[in-house]
Enzyme design. Structure first.
Site, short mmCIF file in Angstrom:
data_model
loop_
_atom_site.label_atom_id
_atom_site.label_comp_id
_atom_site.label_asym_id
_atom_site.label_seq_id
_atom_site.Cartn_x
_atom_site.Cartn_y
_atom_site.Cartn_z
N HIS A 9 -2.62 -9.16 -41.36
CA HIS A 9 -2.24 -10.57 -41.57
C HIS A 9 -2.79 -11.01 -42.92
CE1 HIS A 9 -1.60 -14.85 -40.84
NE2 HIS A 9 -0.76 -14.47 -39.90
N ASP A 42 2.73 -10.71 -33.46
CA ASP A 42 3.98 -9.99 -33.17
C ASP A 42 3.78 -8.72 -32.36
OD1 ASP A 42 4.91 -11.26 -36.22
OD2 ASP A 42 6.11 -11.56 -34.42
C1 SDX Z 1 3.73 -13.22 -39.03
O1 SDX Z 1 1.64 -15.95 -42.55
C2 SDX Z 1 1.72 -16.20 -41.30
O2 SDX Z 1 1.02 -17.04 -40.75
C3 SDX Z 1 2.77 -15.40 -40.53
C4 SDX Z 1 2.71 -15.51 -39.02
C5 SDX Z 1 3.12 -16.88 -38.53
O3 SDX Z 1 2.72 -17.26 -37.41
O4 SDX Z 1 3.94 -17.53 -39.22
O5 SDX Z 1 1.41 -15.21 -38.56
C6 SDX Z 1 3.71 -14.55 -38.36
O6 SDX Z 1 4.51 -13.03 -39.93
C7 SDX Z 1 2.73 -12.18 -38.63
C8 SDX Z 1 2.83 -10.89 -39.50
C9 SDX Z 1 4.01 -10.07 -38.99
N1 SDX Z 1 4.27 -8.94 -39.89
C10 SDX Z 1 3.93 -7.68 -39.57
O7 SDX Z 1 3.37 -7.36 -38.53
C11 SDX Z 1 4.35 -6.66 -40.62
C12 SDX Z 1 3.22 -5.65 -40.83
N2 SDX Z 1 2.13 -6.31 -41.49
C13 SDX Z 1 2.04 -6.17 -42.89
O8 SDX Z 1 3.19 -5.92 -43.61
C14 SDX Z 1 1.00 -7.05 -43.56
O9 SDX Z 1 -0.17 -6.95 -42.84
C15 SDX Z 1 1.33 -8.51 -43.81
C16 SDX Z 1 2.64 -8.67 -44.49
C17 SDX Z 1 1.35 -9.25 -42.51
C18 SDX Z 1 0.24 -9.09 -44.69
O10 SDX Z 1 0.24 -8.30 -45.80
P1 SDX Z 1 -0.58 -8.63 -47.15
O11 SDX Z 1 -1.58 -9.71 -46.92
O12 SDX Z 1 0.40 -8.81 -48.24
O13 SDX Z 1 -1.42 -7.29 -47.32
P2 SDX Z 1 -0.89 -6.04 -48.10
O14 SDX Z 1 0.53 -5.72 -47.74
O15 SDX Z 1 -1.23 -6.25 -49.54
O16 SDX Z 1 -1.80 -4.88 -47.46
C19 SDX Z 1 -3.17 -4.79 -47.80
C20 SDX Z 1 -3.57 -3.35 -47.42
C21 SDX Z 1 -2.61 -2.31 -47.99
O17 SDX Z 1 -3.35 -1.10 -48.16
P3 SDX Z 1 -3.54 -0.57 -49.65
O18 SDX Z 1 -2.14 -0.37 -50.20
O19 SDX Z 1 -4.30 -1.69 -50.37
O20 SDX Z 1 -4.32 0.69 -49.45
O21 SDX Z 1 -3.51 -3.19 -46.01
C22 SDX Z 1 -2.49 -2.25 -45.68
C23 SDX Z 1 -1.61 -2.11 -46.91
O22 SDX Z 1 -1.01 -0.81 -46.94
N3 SDX Z 1 -1.72 -2.81 -44.59
C24 SDX Z 1 -1.10 -2.09 -43.66
C25 SDX Z 1 -0.52 -3.03 -42.80
N4 SDX Z 1 -0.79 -4.27 -43.23
C26 SDX Z 1 -1.52 -4.13 -44.35
N5 SDX Z 1 -0.98 -0.76 -43.46
C27 SDX Z 1 -0.28 -0.34 -42.39
N6 SDX Z 1 0.30 -1.21 -41.51
C28 SDX Z 1 0.20 -2.53 -41.68
N7 SDX Z 1 0.79 -3.36 -40.78
#
Ligand code: SDX
Length: 376
Positions: A262, A313
């Site tokens: 998140h 989710d």
């Molecule tokens: C919702 O914003 C809100 O409030 C949204 C929400 C709401 O109520 O409205 O809470 C609802 O959208 C929840 C999130 C649902 N999405 C997912 O589950 C999709 C999977 N999650 C990710 O894509 C990610 O965690 C985000 C998009 C939710 C947040 O991503 P960020 O803050 O942009 O972080 P990032 O993509 O820059 O990742 C940081 C690191 C990375 O590693 P490095 O490349 O730095 O080594 O963490 C890793 C990422 O690869 N990472 C993940 C991951 N999430 C982050 N690795 C594997 N799986 C994941 N899910």
């Protein structure tokens, strides 16, 4: 590094708001001062909608009037021409696309169209919150070649939605579970879809346009679309026995695992444990806890190996699947709850507005001379 340099406006505070507070370090979610854990135990979605819109819990009479407005057949009903349009759409049309299209059509038939006053926007917000469940359920019926089910005044928003989906009166557990799911998804500060709604409202555009913008943003798999992707992952894993090997291979392949991580929470999303509990209760009620067992194993491995926590989710889809809701309807269900928060933010933005217009850190040249095509 500042939010702009990381991209995605990470940690950038763009404006004030009194609607929703998130403590990402403590894992707290608060609507207008009330902790969501307490609202889940003691409130209802209809009451939470009032809280988000009006800033405090309603008196008994005010709640009764508000609930009547949200559940009246007149406000729930869809224009007949919209049903005609649904019947004209290809049956393979994604439910989120139908929702986005349907909200635009509702604008054309809304009696307060063109009026952006606070009172008119509140009336339109009541109708949108009442109509979206009818729209989502109607598409489910039409795409399966069945007639839409007329809303019933004897059920609240959660129960009526489940009734319109199946044509059968839902169990008390299903209604309670669904109502809790609606409370948990109702608002979440400046998430992507809410911010899209505020940017639209900040041009002094209307609430239907703002909700259409929000639906487009919610559709994405990095946002509301994640709950559908989680269940596709569960379908690929198939059995709890296969879960550990499957997720370890996925992580080794650097896969992004939906339902985890998140932008704001640095600990578990406080909504996840309620949804996990409800998914478990429903799974036991229907005699199938496989999805929850799979997700528990996935969560154990992802948390240990990637230090990523479940978000809202991860378990919501397992709960909805136990109610017989199709996977591609999970994100529309997110929308029929979040429309309460979206409309609250539109009214807050309109109430103290300034056009939202950030700058870009331009990276290209600025003084090139034009070269005719025959000399390039
Ligand atoms: C919702 O914003 C809100 O409030 C949204 C929400 C709401 O109520 O409205 O809470 C609802 O959208 C929840 C999130 C649902 N999405 C997912 O589950 C999709 C999977 N999650 C990710 O894509 C990610 O965690 C985000 C998009 C939710 C947040 O991503 P960020 O803050 O942009 O972080 P990032 O993509 O820059 O990742 C940081 C690191 C990375 O590693 P490095 O490349 O730095 O080594 O963490 C890793 C990422 O690869 N990472 C993940 C991951 N999430 C982050 N690795 C594997 N799986 C994941 N899910």
């Amino acid at each position: 590094m500042s939010g702009e340099q990381k991209g995605g406006l990470e940690d950038v505070v763009v404006s004030t708001s009194g609607i929703c507070f998130i403590d990402g370090n403590e894992g707290r979610l608060v609507y207008r001062g009330y902790d969501v854990n307490e609202l889940v135990e003691r409130s209802s979605f209809e009451e939470v909608v009032f809280l988000l819109w009006h800033g405090d819990l309603p008196s008994r009479n005010a709640l009764a009037a508000h609930t009547r407005a949200l559940t009246s057949t007149a406000n729930r009903r869809l224009p007949p021409k919209l049903i005609d349009i649904l019947r004209a759409l290809p049956r393979r049309t994604a439910p989120m696309d139908v929702l986005r299209t349907g909200v635009s059509v509702l604008a054309a038939f809304d009696p307060d169209g063109g009026d952006n006053s606070r009172d008119a926007t509140l009336r339109k917000s009541i109708r949108l919150t009442a109509q979206l469940p009818t729209l989502v359920a109607a598409w489910e019926r039409v795409r399966r070649g069945r007639p839409p089910v007329t809303p019933t005044p004897r059920l609240g928003l959660a129960g009526n939605f489940l009734y319109m989906l199946s044509g059968k009166t839902p169990t008390a557990l299903a209604v309670k579970t669904f109502d809790v799911g609606l409370i948990l998804h109702a608002d979440h500060e400046f998430n992507a879809s809410t911010f899209a709604a505020r940017v639209t409202a900040a041009t002094m555009s209307d609430v239907h346009s703002a909700i259409t913008s929000a639906i487009g943003a919610l559709r994405g798999p990095l946002h509301g679309g994640a709950n559908e992707q989680v269940m596709r992952m569960v379908e690929q894993i198939r059995t709890p026995e296969r879960a550990e090997d499957w997720i370890r291979k996925a992580l080794a392949d650097k896969a992004r695992v939906m339902g985890f991580g998140h932008r704001v929470y640095r600990v578990e999303d406080p909504r996840a444990r309620h949804l996990r509990r409800l998914a478990g209760e429903l799974g036991r009620q229907v005699g199938d806890t496989g999805a929850v067992e799979i997700l528990d194993t996935v969560a154990r491995v992802v948390s240990a190996d990637k230090h990523l926590h479940p978000n809202v989710d991860l378990y919501s889809g397992a709960a909805y699947a136990s109610m017989g809701i199709p996977t591609d309807q999970f994100t529309p269900i997110f929308a029929i709850s979040r429309v309460a928060g979206w409309t609250a933010h539109v009214m807050e933005q309109h109430g103290n507005n300034r056009l939202i217009r950030p700058r870009a850190d331009y990276t290209g040249p600025t003084r090139l001379s034009y070269v005719p095509a025959d000399r390039r």
